[in-house]
Design an enzyme around this catalytic site. Structure first.
Site, short mmCIF file in Angstrom:
data_model
loop_
_atom_site.label_atom_id
_atom_site.label_comp_id
_atom_site.label_asym_id
_atom_site.label_seq_id
_atom_site.Cartn_x
_atom_site.Cartn_y
_atom_site.Cartn_z
N CYS A 116 65.90 -33.09 -4.56
CA CYS A 116 67.01 -34.01 -4.79
C CYS A 116 68.14 -33.30 -5.54
O CYS A 116 67.93 -32.77 -6.64
CB CYS A 116 66.55 -35.22 -5.61
N HIS A 151 29.82 -26.22 1.54
CA HIS A 151 30.86 -25.80 2.48
C HIS A 151 30.95 -26.66 3.74
O HIS A 151 31.41 -26.18 4.77
CB HIS A 151 30.60 -24.35 2.89
N CYS A 202 50.00 -32.55 -3.70
CA CYS A 202 50.57 -33.13 -2.48
C CYS A 202 51.47 -32.12 -1.78
O CYS A 202 52.23 -31.39 -2.41
CB CYS A 202 51.35 -34.38 -2.84
N CYS A 257 1.58 2.00 6.35
CA CYS A 257 0.68 0.88 6.07
C CYS A 257 1.47 -0.23 5.39
O CYS A 257 2.11 -0.01 4.36
CB CYS A 257 -0.48 1.32 5.17
N CYS A 301 57.54 -30.58 4.57
CA CYS A 301 56.12 -30.22 4.40
C CYS A 301 56.03 -28.82 3.79
O CYS A 301 56.67 -27.89 4.27
CB CYS A 301 55.42 -30.26 5.75
N CYS A 310 0.84 -1.20 0.00
CA CYS A 310 0.00 0.00 0.00
C CYS A 310 0.87 1.26 0.00
O CYS A 310 1.95 1.28 0.59
CB CYS A 310 -0.92 -0.01 1.22
#
Length: 492
Positions: free
Chosen positions: A313, A262, A307, A185, A322, A180
């Site tokens: 080497c 997720h 990985c 309102c 790591c 409205c």
């Protein structure tokens, strides 16, 4: 004019009716290996009796016609019970998220209050007084009585002002929200009130589209597929933050929030995390680089596989370490827990605000680096997946077995992506998790999962050095670690 959903949609191509056609889809599917949830179950399940899958979730993909039929069925039934028009019944359903049992219960206890709460009836009789004036309250022009229109609130405005009001709102993408014009309102306009006021068929088509969008989005068992230009609707029995996939465009998303899937992180937390990552993107830019320095010789190195077990080497020495913590890889068998767990400073609350700010940044970067690393690993392992497919094709062409004989190699790469994707989303979960016994359990399971994923990644990248039984056994272990974590920590 009839305004039932069936009749209003009759002049459009319903099969291709797309409620998202004018909305930009900003979220790209982050998956790099398509359908990595499919086709690997048998290789995992056949080796263990525990077949419980915490991600199992029943859903149905509906076309526009099918979802329209479902909505109309609810609407017609409720309209007959409440003894209201179909258009008003739809507004009631939208207000209560199409939970019919709740609506009927409220109707039984207080029918008038139900319509007030649905914003189709005014709160009290004082707002429903019939105005004797023939002046429009918007343009202040004298108007013949038959050209004054009002809702149940009896706020009267001329037809011209109503047309302009509805036209502007529909052009802005408003559907159910057309209300409205009177100040304070909140009554909503039923669609059978709005349709005759729209001046063109083009605008009416837009209004139909926005209404359908609002009806589906308000339904607790339905979600629009967020795929670009996709008109499909996903239907479930019990709404949860679970993985669903459209069978038309193959879009994968969380049913509850329609963002990328997720688990185990809940919808609110992943929203906070992604917002934080966007806000702090410049701060975190330096760890987005692909290079690090070798911890033994300080040579700049780049990770070329998913990985995190790095092998250097040279003639005089070799190094196994790591990628994440640059620590000796040999210790990761017993100390992997330390690599994935952030060590909180217990005395930080007693230090200066600057020290606390530095600690907060350090903590965020710790989790962000691991989040970003697994995202990059997924991309690199997608390349491994492609090489495996090419190798399988080459072997089949050279009569070295059939595609089925080598299928386990492809399934191993797909399962690796599935596990790593879950692992990536454990880091926002851990970042916002409060310290305590439950977080320690989570970090332990996270570390166990990470260790087995790295073992699987190592073997997938060197699949020719491992027999099928060894590789499938590692797949089983990794998947069981993933399911155990989700069973204990995925929001149910």
């Amino acid at each position: 004019m009839s305004v039932d959903m069936n009749s209003q949609g009759s002049d459009s191509n319903e099969e291709d009716y797309d409620p998202n056609c004018e909305e930009e889809d900003e979220d790209e599917d982050p998956g790099d290996i398509e359908d990595y949830y499919d086709g690997v179950a048998n290789d995992v399940e056949q080796q263990g009796a525990d077949a419980f899958d915490p991600e199992e979730y029943q859903f149905t993909c509906l076309t526009y016609k099918e979802s329209e039929s479902t909505l109309n069925e609810h609407m017609a039934s409720l309209a007959a019970t409440l003894k209201v028009s179909h258009a008003v019944a739809k507004l009631v359903l939208v207000s209560f998220h199409w939970q019919i049992s709740e609506i009927l219960e409220r109707h039984k206890s207080n029918a008038a209050q139900l319509l007030v709460e649905a914003r189709v009836q005014p709160i009290s009789s004082k707002h429903a007084m019939v105005h004797s004036s023939h002046h429009c309250a918007v343009c202040m022009q004298f108007v013949r009585k038959e050209n004054l229109l009002s809702l149940a609130c009896q706020h009267q405005f001329c037809r011209s002002c109503w047309e302009q009001h509805c036209t502007v709102l529909v052009k802005d993408g408003v559907g159910v929200g057309v209300s409205c014009m009177a100040q304070d309102c909140l009554l909503r306009t039923p669609e059978d009130f709005v349709f005759p006021l729209l001046p063109s068929e083009e605008l009416k088509d837009k209004y139909r589209r926005y209404l359908f969008r609002d009806y589906v989005e308000s339904h607790y068992q339905l979600q629009l597929c967020p795929g670009a230009d996709c008109p499909m609707v996903i239907q479930v029995q019990e709404p949860k933050a679970r993985r669903v996939q459209c069978n038309r465009c193959n879009e994968v998303f969380c049913f509850k929030c329609r963002q990328m899937y997720h688990a185990p992180t809940d919808c609110a937390t992943i929203r906070k995390w992604l917002t934080k990552c966007a806000d702090d993107s410049e701060t975190a830019n330096y760890i987005s680089a692909h290079t690090k320095d070798c911890p033994k010789c300080n040579i700049c190195i780049e990770k070329n596989g998913g990985c995190n077990h790095m092998v250097m080497c040279f003639l005089l020495f070799s190094a196994d370490f790591c990628w994440m913590c640059l620590g000796d890889w040999k210790t990761h068998g017993s100390e992997y827990y330390e690599c994935s767990r952030y060590k909180e400073n217990p005395d930080i609350v007693n230090q200066s605000q600057q020290a606390q700010a530095r600690e907060a940044l350090k903590k965020y970067l710790f989790y962000f680096e691991r989040w970003e690393n697994h995202n990059k690993s997924l991309q690199l392992e997608a390349q491994t997946y492609q090489r495996i497919q090419e190798k399988i094709q080459e072997r089949v062409m050279n009569n070295l077995g059939t595609w089925i004989d080598w299928q386990y190699l492809q399934n191993a790469a797909k399962l690796l992506a599935k596990c790593r994707y879950t692992l990536q989303y454990t880091y926002p979960y851990a970042y916002y998790m409060e310290s305590g016994p439950r977080k320690k359990l989570f970090e332990y399971q996270q570390a166990q999962l990470e260790a087995e994923i790295e073992n699987l990644s190592w073997k997938v990248e060197r699949a020719d050095s491992y027999d099928r039984g060894d590789l499938e056994n590692q797949m089983h272990i990794a998947e069981q670690r993933r399911r155990t974590l989700l069973k204990d920590f995925h929001d149910t």
